[in-house]
Structures are given as structure tokens and as C-alpha cells.
Write a protein that holds these residues in place. Structure first.
Motif, PDB file in Angstrom:
ATOM      1  N   ARG A 127      -4.352 -10.475  -5.965  1.00 38.37           N
ATOM      2  CA  ARG A 127      -3.235  -9.538  -6.087  1.00 38.37           C
ATOM      3  C   ARG A 127      -3.585  -8.383  -7.026  1.00 38.37           C
ATOM      4  O   ARG A 127      -3.130  -7.258  -6.818  1.00 38.37           O
ATOM      5  N   ARG A 128      -4.393  -8.659  -8.055  1.00 31.83           N
ATOM      6  CA  ARG A 128      -4.803  -7.617  -8.991  1.00 31.83           C
ATOM      7  C   ARG A 128      -5.837  -6.679  -8.375  1.00 31.83           C
ATOM      8  O   ARG A 128      -6.043  -5.589  -8.864  1.00 31.83           O
ATOM      9  N   GLY A 129      -6.484  -7.189  -7.322  1.00 30.63           N
ATOM     10  CA  GLY A 129      -7.453  -6.342  -6.628  1.00 30.63           C
ATOM     11  C   GLY A 129      -8.763  -6.408  -7.262  1.00 30.63           C
ATOM     12  O   GLY A 129      -9.664  -5.855  -7.472  1.00 30.63           O
TER      13      GLY A 129
END
Length: 129
Positions: A127-129
Motif C-alpha cells: 500500500r505504501r508503494g
């Protein structure tokens, strides 16, 4: 300094384990060691979550607090030795089936919790990439 971090983490983990035992002890059937089962499942999730997070973010806070969180807190919170003693004591007290069930239930739950903790860290990282 790392020894102090591990020591403080261990002390906090042990206090949390004791508090969990007190809280769960008043809510459950006294023969079955629910508190130990709960702390070991939760501890398995936590240690996998912290370790995977630290591995994926080797310069982050969790990685820097590795000794405090993983060896210290999780090591002080979880308790394989008490689990072993409780399983033996159940059997010696005539609760062989309960002892066998405790062992048969604990190990798979620990493994599932560790897998879930690892997965949670990987999802958070994605999700943070």
C-alpha cells in the motif's frame, strides 16, 4: 546499548504477559491455559509482523528497534516454556485429552498467526508503494 534495549523490551513484554494472564484468568475456564494460548498466538503475529516490516524497511523505525521489539518485547511476551509446563501439568492432573488438544491447537495457531503477521506487513508495504 543493544543489551539494554532487549532487557527493557523483555521486561515490558513479561509485564504485558502477566497482565494478559490476569485479565483472561477472570474470564475463562480455570483448567485450560487460555492466557498462554492467547499471548503465544498474539506474540507469533507480532514477531512476524515486526520482522517482516523490518526486513522490507531496513532503515525504518521497526528495523532500528529490532532488539527492543523482536528479541525483547516479543521474547518476553511469549512463553514456550510455560506452554510446555502447562501441557505436562494438564496431563499429570488427569486431563490428558485436554493436554493433547492444547498442544494440537497451539502449534497450528502460532503458525497461522505468524503467516498472518507476515502477510499484514507485506500488504502494508504494498500500500505504501
Amino acid at each position: 546499548m543493544p543489551y539494554l534495549e532487549v532487557g527493557i523490551g523483555s521486561a515490558l513484554g513479561a509485564v504485558c504477559r502477566m497482565l494478559t494472564g490476569v485479565a483472561v484468568g477472570g474470564m475463562s475456564m480455570p483448567v485450560f491455559p487460555w492466557a498462554t494460548l492467547i499471548v503465544n498466538v498474539l506474540g507469533s503475529w507480532l514477531i512476524a509482523r515486526f520482522a517482516t516490516h523490518a526486513m522490507l524497511n531496513d532503515s525504518g523505525h521497526v528495523a532500528r528497534l529490532h532488539g527492543f521489539l523482536i528479541a525483547g518485547f516479543c521474547g518476553g511476551f511469549t512463553t514456550f516454556s510455560l506452554f510446555s509446563l502447562e501441557a505436562v501439568q494438564l496431563a499429570l492432573d488427569g486431563h490428558q485429552a485436554l493436554a493433547a488438544g492444547y498442544v494440537a491447537l497451539s502449534v497450528p495457531l502460532w503458525l497461522v498467526a505468524a503467516w498472518w503477521g507476515d502477510s499484514a506487513a507485506r500488504r502494508a508495504q504494498a500500500r505504501r508503494g
